[in-house]
Design a protein around this motif. Sequence first.
Motif, PDB file in Angstrom:
ATOM      1  N   VAL A 157       0.799  -1.201   0.116  1.00 59.55           N
ATOM      2  CA  VAL A 157       0.118   0.005   0.055  1.00 59.55           C
ATOM      3  C   VAL A 157       0.802   1.206  -0.038  1.00 59.55           C
ATOM      4  N   ILE A 158       0.549   2.248  -0.693  1.00 62.03           N
ATOM      5  CA  ILE A 158       1.130   3.491  -0.728  1.00 62.03           C
ATOM      6  C   ILE A 158       0.187   4.721  -0.210  1.00 62.03           C
ATOM      7  N   ASP A 159       0.482   5.013   1.162  1.00 60.65           N
ATOM      8  CA  ASP A 159      -0.527   5.984   1.730  1.00 60.65           C
ATOM      9  C   ASP A 159      -0.158   7.202   1.375  1.00 60.65           C
ATOM     10  N   ALA A 160      -1.085   7.862   0.351  1.00 64.13           N
ATOM     11  CA  ALA A 160      -0.841   8.959  -0.253  1.00 64.13           C
ATOM     12  C   ALA A 160      -0.703  10.344   0.606  1.00 64.13           C
ATOM     13  N   GLN A 161      -1.124  10.347   1.951  1.00 66.04           N
ATOM     14  CA  GLN A 161      -1.214  11.438   2.797  1.00 66.04           C
ATOM     15  C   GLN A 161      -0.788  11.118   4.253  1.00 66.04           C
ATOM     16  N   VAL A 162       0.294  11.283   4.424  1.00 68.80           N
ATOM     17  CA  VAL A 162       0.922  11.028   5.927  1.00 68.80           C
ATOM     18  C   VAL A 162       1.294  12.234   6.549  1.00 68.80           C
ATOM     19  N   HIS A 163       1.138  12.825   7.801  1.00 70.32           N
ATOM     20  CA  HIS A 163       1.589  13.742   8.663  1.00 70.32           C
ATOM     21  C   HIS A 163       2.625  13.367   9.791  1.00 70.32           C
ATOM     22  N   SER A 164       3.674  12.836   9.464  1.00 66.76           N
ATOM     23  CA  SER A 164       4.640  11.928  10.524  1.00 66.76           C
ATOM     24  C   SER A 164       5.330  13.100  11.414  1.00 66.76           C
ATOM     25  N   ARG A 165       5.228  14.395  11.117  1.00 66.12           N
ATOM     26  CA  ARG A 165       6.013  15.168  12.271  1.00 66.12           C
ATOM     27  C   ARG A 165       5.142  16.683  12.496  1.00 66.12           C
ATOM     28  N   SER A 166       3.949  16.538  12.429  1.00 66.05           N
ATOM     29  CA  SER A 166       2.914  17.507  12.675  1.00 66.05           C
ATOM     30  C   SER A 166       3.293  18.190  14.316  1.00 66.05           C
ATOM     31  N   GLN A 167       3.386  17.166  15.071  1.00 63.34           N
ATOM     32  CA  GLN A 167       3.688  17.521  16.496  1.00 63.34           C
ATOM     33  C   GLN A 167       5.146  17.165  16.902  1.00 63.34           C
ATOM     34  N   LYS A 168       5.729  18.130  17.037  1.00 67.55           N
ATOM     35  CA  LYS A 168       7.268  17.875  17.457  1.00 67.55           C
ATOM     36  C   LYS A 168       7.565  17.151  18.669  1.00 67.55           C
ATOM     37  N   GLY A 169       8.236  15.912  18.650  1.00 70.51           N
ATOM     38  CA  GLY A 169       8.491  15.112  19.865  1.00 70.51           C
ATOM     39  C   GLY A 169       7.335  13.956  19.881  1.00 70.51           C
ATOM     40  N   GLN A 170       6.606  14.033  19.305  1.00 73.89           N
ATOM     41  CA  GLN A 170       5.290  12.934  19.499  1.00 73.89           C
ATOM     42  C   GLN A 170       5.390  11.815  18.639  1.00 73.89           C
ATOM     43  N   GLU A 171       5.765  11.849  17.162  1.00 70.42           N
ATOM     44  CA  GLU A 171       5.841  10.882  16.467  1.00 70.42           C
ATOM     45  C   GLU A 171       7.245  10.678  15.736  1.00 70.42           C
ATOM     46  N   GLY A 172       7.205  11.306  14.608  1.00 69.84           N
ATOM     47  CA  GLY A 172       8.596  11.130  13.704  1.00 69.84           C
ATOM     48  C   GLY A 172       8.344   9.886  12.892  1.00 69.84           C
ATOM     49  N   PHE A 173       9.414   9.872  11.860  1.00 69.72           N
ATOM     50  CA  PHE A 173       9.422   8.890  10.726  1.00 69.72           C
ATOM     51  C   PHE A 173       9.473   7.456  11.677  1.00 69.72           C
ATOM     52  N   ALA A 174      10.358   7.310  12.585  1.00 68.10           N
ATOM     53  CA  ALA A 174      10.653   5.799  13.045  1.00 68.10           C
ATOM     54  C   ALA A 174       9.017   5.312  13.530  1.00 68.10           C
ATOM     55  N   PHE A 175       8.283   6.154  14.265  1.00 69.85           N
ATOM     56  CA  PHE A 175       6.955   5.478  14.830  1.00 69.85           C
ATOM     57  C   PHE A 175       6.183   5.388  13.659  1.00 69.85           C
ATOM     58  N   SER A 176       5.877   6.556  12.613  1.00 66.19           N
ATOM     59  CA  SER A 176       5.111   6.381  11.680  1.00 66.19           C
ATOM     60  C   SER A 176       5.249   5.343  10.716  1.00 66.19           C
ATOM     61  N   THR A 177       6.553   4.947  10.625  1.00 62.93           N
ATOM     62  CA  THR A 177       6.829   3.937   9.423  1.00 62.93           C
ATOM     63  C   THR A 177       6.718   2.562   9.985  1.00 62.93           C
ATOM     64  N   LYS A 178       6.779   2.486  11.619  1.00 63.35           N
ATOM     65  CA  LYS A 178       6.540   0.921  12.213  1.00 63.35           C
ATOM     66  C   LYS A 178       5.133   0.995  12.067  1.00 63.35           C
ATOM     67  N   ALA A 179       4.270   1.792  12.303  1.00 63.61           N
ATOM     68  CA  ALA A 179       2.725   1.629  12.149  1.00 63.61           C
ATOM     69  C   ALA A 179       2.293   1.251  10.832  1.00 63.61           C
ATOM     70  N   ALA A 180       2.978   2.054   9.587  1.00 62.70           N
ATOM     71  CA  ALA A 180       2.704   1.610   8.308  1.00 62.70           C
ATOM     72  C   ALA A 180       2.911   0.162   8.121  1.00 62.70           C
ATOM     73  N   ALA A 181       4.225  -0.315   8.296  1.00 63.21           N
ATOM     74  CA  ALA A 181       4.572  -1.540   8.270  1.00 63.21           C
ATOM     75  C   ALA A 181       3.487  -2.614   8.769  1.00 63.21           C
ATOM     76  N   SER A 182       3.015  -2.421  10.105  1.00 56.23           N
ATOM     77  CA  SER A 182       2.071  -3.192  10.656  1.00 56.23           C
ATOM     78  C   SER A 182       0.834  -3.354   9.879  1.00 56.23           C
ATOM     79  N   GLY A 183       0.715  -2.050   9.170  1.00 58.22           N
ATOM     80  CA  GLY A 183      -0.727  -2.195   8.707  1.00 58.22           C
ATOM     81  C   GLY A 183      -0.711  -2.635   7.165  1.00 58.22           C
ATOM     82  N   GLY A 184       0.701  -3.003   6.434  1.00 63.01           N
ATOM     83  CA  GLY A 184       0.687  -3.380   5.189  1.00 63.01           C
ATOM     84  C   GLY A 184       1.100  -2.405   4.291  1.00 63.01           C
ATOM     85  N   VAL A 185       1.465  -1.194   4.714  1.00 62.78           N
ATOM     86  CA  VAL A 185       1.713  -0.001   3.838  1.00 62.78           C
ATOM     87  C   VAL A 185       3.344   0.030   3.784  1.00 62.78           C
TER      88      VAL A 185
END
Length: 451
Positions: A57-85
């Motif tokens: 899956v290609i998720d065409a709309q992701v905001h990985s860093r809208s809240q500084k210190g909350q998520e970031g690429f490490a967390f957003s992409t781990k969530a992506a991997a677990s969802g087949g993205v």
Amino acid sequence: MPDFDLMVRGDVITPERVMEGGYVAVRGGKIAAVSASKPGSAKVNRDLDGAWLFPGVIDAQVHSRSQKGQEGFAFSTKAAASGGVTTIVDMPYDEDLLVCDADSLAQKAADAEREACVDVALYGSINPAHGVTRIREQIQGGVCGFKFSTFGTDPVRFPRIPPHLMMRAFAAIAPSGLAAGVHNENEEVVRYETEQVNKAKRADYLAHGLTHTDFSELLAIAEIYETGAYTGCRAHVVHCSLGRGIEICESYRRQGFDASIEVCLHYLILTEEDDVSRLGGLAKINPPIRPRREREALWSHLAAGNIDLVSTDHVAWSLSRKNNPDMLKNASGGPGLEALLPLMLKECQRRGVSLSMAARVLASNPARHFRIGRTKGALTVGADADFSVVDPAHAPYRVADSRTVADWSVYEGIEMPQVKATYLRGECIWDGREVLAREGFGRLVRPHAGR
């Protein structure tokens, strides 16, 4: 010597058909064969009779860093991997870093390549103070598209682009063949209606829909497509919540203009009456989640093939930004990466829509839209071996068991299929329990040359 590194058997879902009991074979990180019969031997064989094999899956709309210190690429992409993205397209509106020139783009690209567990493509934007002077350098730097907004969420991080500047930006982008995606709400209408709601002292769950009206969205959609028609730029509406919005897009397509439209998962799953009423601020999203009739209209358009992309608009706000009893004081948006594929498959199956349609709006269409289709978006020979294994059996989604950094979700408790494995370039990055990819395994994806 085996013919392939890996061979997986299951029901292969392609944009054209569902191949029951088919085979996907991988060699050197690429798809080497897709076949109804066994194509040869492999070092590793997985017979997953009854499971769905779905293109990455290609998720065409992701905001990985809208809240500084909350998520970031490490967390957003781990969530992506677990969802087949397997690829996220990240928005340019980071807290403290609007991606609007070569330097900010390079900084974000370096962060993505250092932190991401799945592949990442990047949107660019403009700072209104720069005008259009920094567009070319972002194209040269590898953005996959541009994102603007007709509505100002924040004057620095998420600025409004007025019509005269939007026209010049579209004209500057047009020669590249990239698409200009735009947030579709009219500034003047939203500001006026917000004043009226505040005067009435409305703070209930309906307040947000009363301020961000269907009229404000439709007016913006018409402006976006007419700007594309005027400049010759590919015009893309990034999150349509209304059936009428799809009809406007179709009218421009019939006239021969390159117009496309995207719908977010929450508009296809949730309704104002059933869900915003109980979730309150958790379900505050721009544009708002609409009444049930609009959800059904969107599904009719999806079944007819009129919707190009389905995405999440994922943003993992902390709960403190979403639980205010005053509806209008909450941040807009929420996490969704892990639910995108399972819920789309569930609803397509429930509504009698071919699972191939899900493959189009989640994989092949986004790949083509962002010009990354030579390697992404389909189970075809020569493409990256990006795919997931989905168990059709339903289980409730629980945030406590998820990989998202957020501790809440509008999809909490909903029964959905289970992503049992995700493969990126032939490597298993999610085994149904843990994310196996290290940070930095993800790569930056740039569009191929040519229109």
